[in-house]
Design a protein around this motif. Structure first.
Motif, PDB file in Angstrom:
ATOM      1  N   LEU A  22      -4.340   6.985  -1.615  1.00  0.00           N
ATOM      2  CA  LEU A  22      -4.007   5.705  -0.992  1.00  0.00           C
ATOM      3  C   LEU A  22      -4.155   4.660  -2.084  1.00  0.00           C
ATOM      4  O   LEU A  22      -5.255   4.452  -2.596  1.00  0.00           O
ATOM      5  N   GLU A  23      -3.050   3.995  -2.426  1.00  0.00           N
ATOM      6  CA  GLU A  23      -3.059   3.102  -3.580  1.00  0.00           C
ATOM      7  C   GLU A  23      -2.625   1.690  -3.200  1.00  0.00           C
ATOM      8  O   GLU A  23      -1.592   1.495  -2.550  1.00  0.00           O
ATOM      9  N   TYR A  24      -3.428   0.704  -3.607  1.00  0.00           N
ATOM     10  CA  TYR A  24      -3.009  -0.692  -3.576  1.00  0.00           C
ATOM     11  C   TYR A  24      -2.274  -0.982  -4.879  1.00  0.00           C
ATOM     12  O   TYR A  24      -2.782  -0.675  -5.957  1.00  0.00           O
ATOM     13  N   VAL A  56       0.856  -1.186   0.000  1.00  0.00           N
ATOM     14  CA  VAL A  56       0.000   0.000   0.000  1.00  0.00           C
ATOM     15  C   VAL A  56       0.890   1.232   0.000  1.00  0.00           C
ATOM     16  O   VAL A  56       1.922   1.267   0.676  1.00  0.00           O
ATOM     17  N   TYR A  57       0.476   2.243  -0.760  1.00  0.00           N
ATOM     18  CA  TYR A  57       1.227   3.497  -0.866  1.00  0.00           C
ATOM     19  C   TYR A  57       0.338   4.647  -0.414  1.00  0.00           C
ATOM     20  O   TYR A  57      -0.755   4.841  -0.942  1.00  0.00           O
ATOM     21  N   TRP A  58       0.815   5.390   0.606  1.00  0.00           N
ATOM     22  CA  TRP A  58       0.135   6.604   1.062  1.00  0.00           C
ATOM     23  C   TRP A  58       0.959   7.771   0.539  1.00  0.00           C
ATOM     24  O   TRP A  58       2.092   7.995   0.991  1.00  0.00           O
ATOM     25  N   ALA A  59       0.413   8.534  -0.392  1.00  0.00           N
ATOM     26  CA  ALA A  59       1.262   9.447  -1.160  1.00  0.00           C
ATOM     27  C   ALA A  59       0.673  10.841  -1.282  1.00  0.00           C
ATOM     28  O   ALA A  59      -0.544  11.047  -1.216  1.00  0.00           O
ATOM     29  N   LEU A  98       4.862   7.316   2.205  1.00  0.00           N
ATOM     30  CA  LEU A  98       5.261   6.123   2.938  1.00  0.00           C
ATOM     31  C   LEU A  98       4.604   4.909   2.303  1.00  0.00           C
ATOM     32  O   LEU A  98       3.529   5.015   1.709  1.00  0.00           O
ATOM     33  N   GLN A  99       5.250   3.754   2.456  1.00  0.00           N
ATOM     34  CA  GLN A  99       4.744   2.534   1.831  1.00  0.00           C
ATOM     35  C   GLN A  99       4.884   1.337   2.754  1.00  0.00           C
ATOM     36  O   GLN A  99       5.722   1.309   3.648  1.00  0.00           O
TER      37      GLN A  99
END
Length: 459
Positions: A187-189, A66-69, A84-85
């Protein structure tokens, strides 16, 4: 993140169509726009409220990826993103800029970067903590002067919960006339299978951008939305009256912050919903929106009855405990969150998770057991005594903070903690303490020495 999706988002207020999404899962997102330009410094804040968790032998599930960007946009270019990832369970921090010229490492190494075309990146393992508040800062570098070819940008990451900061590195860009006053987040999967029963649950809180070292914070617009392919939840996993808002991903805006929630199917559901039915492995609580809900895991498909007493199980439910921030780890380890008094019981294993109600700072904290017969929990959010500190339970409506304490030279107690920020009034410069322990004099110029790393002219 697909560059062409990024270009589309920056240039349009219309939600993108499925044909250009980078993954097959709905992506929670949102944006802000500052009233005033602040081309040479921007602050970006976030807090990971629910950790997707570590890597497990979990065949059939999507890995913890997961990427919080946050986007980093420039006035004459599209820029890139930072954040953060969790990547295959590893904790990372990353900054990537399309068409960057070069990079310098610091807390993060320079990394190869090619996402549909050339980019410049610093990226590496970074032990962020669930429930901690973080502030990324992108500023014109005080350490590397710009030239006719381009501008150097310093990127730092402050943990405002414990009051420390790291300089992650520097990236040089062409002369793009500074940072733009608009910003978007997501927020990306980024790893399949993209199904409600396979993706891990995640939640993050994003704070609005601020300019001019926190002085510019007035917004002209803000919004929350999602984009991408609709969340998939096969009929075999859904329940009566269950909707996409119950099992999918959402984005909400409230009081200057965005809450991005991914795959709610693996989050907490309310007891009594779905005609009082569940699927085995789903998590429930009496009130999921309470400050620290006590969680139970459904043991079978179908109709269920009342919860047992806390800490007990029955034929319908297994006690999980107050463990929402680490709900994914508890699920894959098949454990409830343990209490201090259980540490020597024969069912406890190395690597199990424990809860600590810290009476000194009033936080609910989590630790992972690292040895048998441990000592007491550290009280200062650190590792030790047979425990690895995991993080804390963020409080409802807890405001995001952007600043960390600024320390000054103490002649009677020349000792500090690694990462603390200090001010030297004589030169009006700020320095980061390199290591925990005793220190000596600051440098007199924009350089480092044995004890200090030059950070710039702003806190």
């Amino acid at each position: 993140m697909n560059k062409y999706l990024y270009l589309f988002l920056i240039g349009s207020m219309i939600l993108p169509c499925a044909s250009i999404t980078p993954s097959q899962a709905l992506t929670p997102s949102g944006e802000w726009k500052l009233k005033d330009q602040s081309p040479w410094a921007k602050d970006y804040s976030m807090r990971i409220d629910v950790d997707p968790g570590e890597s497990y032998n979990d065949s059939g599930y999507a890995p913890s990826s997961v990427y919080w960007a946050e986007y980093v946009t420039f006035n004459d270019a599209n820029g890139g993103y930072l954040g953060l990832q969790r990547a295959g369970g590893k904790k990372l921090a990353i900054v990537s800029i399309w068409d960057g010229l070069e990079a310098k490492s610091d807390a993060l190494p320079v990394a190869d970067c090619y996402e549909y075309e050339k980019c410049t990146s610093i990226k590496g393992e970074y032990n962020w903590k669930v429930g901690h508040q973080y502030r990324f800062r992108v500023e014109e570098s005080p350490r590397s002067p710009s030239d006719t070819e381009g501008d150097w940008w310093q990127i730092s990451l402050a943990d405002t919960t414990i009051g420390t900061v790291d300089i992650l590195g520097e990236i040089k860009t062409p002369k793009w006339k500074g940072l733009n006053n608009a910003n978007r987040v997501f927020l990306e999967y980024f790893w399949w299978p993209y199904q409600c029963n396979t993706l891990r649950h995640s939640k993050t809180t994003m704070g609005q951008i601020k300019g001019n070292y926190g002085l510019n914070d007035q917004l002209t617009s803000s919004s929350a939305y999602t984009y991408g392919t609709a969340d998939v939840c096969d009929a075999q996993y859904t329940l009566p009256d269950m909707t996409a808002s119950d099992y999918g991903s959402t984005s909400t805006y409230n009081k200057g912050t965005l809450t991005l929630t991914g795959n709610k199917y693996r989050g907490i559901h309310k007891w009594g919903n779905y005609q009082q039915q569940a699927k085995a492995g789903m998590m429930f609580a009496l009130d999921p929106n309470s400050a620290e809900p006590y969680i139970y895991e459904a043991l079978h498909d179908g109709v269920y009855g009342a919860f047992p007493d806390q800490g007990k199980d029955n034929t319908d439910w297994k006690s999980i405990g107050i463990g929402y921030p680490i709900i994914n780890d508890l699920y894959f380890r098949n454990q409830r969150v343990y209490e201090w008094e259980e540490r020597k019981n024969n069912y406890v294993k190395i690597g199990d998770f424990f809860i600590y109600h810290n009476k000194y700072n009033k936080d609910t904290e989590y630790f992972k057991l690292t040895k048998t017969d441990p000592g007491y929990f550290p009280t200062d959010k650190s590792n030790g005594n047979g425990w690895e500190y995991v993080g804390r339970y963020s409080k409802n409506d807890e405001a995001l903070t952007y600043n960390i304490p600024v320390h000054t030279w103490n002649a009677t107690n020349r000792s500090g903690k690694k990462g603390e920020l200090y001010y030297y009034p004589k030169t009006k410069m700020y320095f980061i303490l390199k290591n925990t322990g005793d220190y000596w004099y600051f440098p007199e110029t924009e350089t480092d020495n044995t004890w200090w790393q030059f950070a710039g002219y702003y806190p």
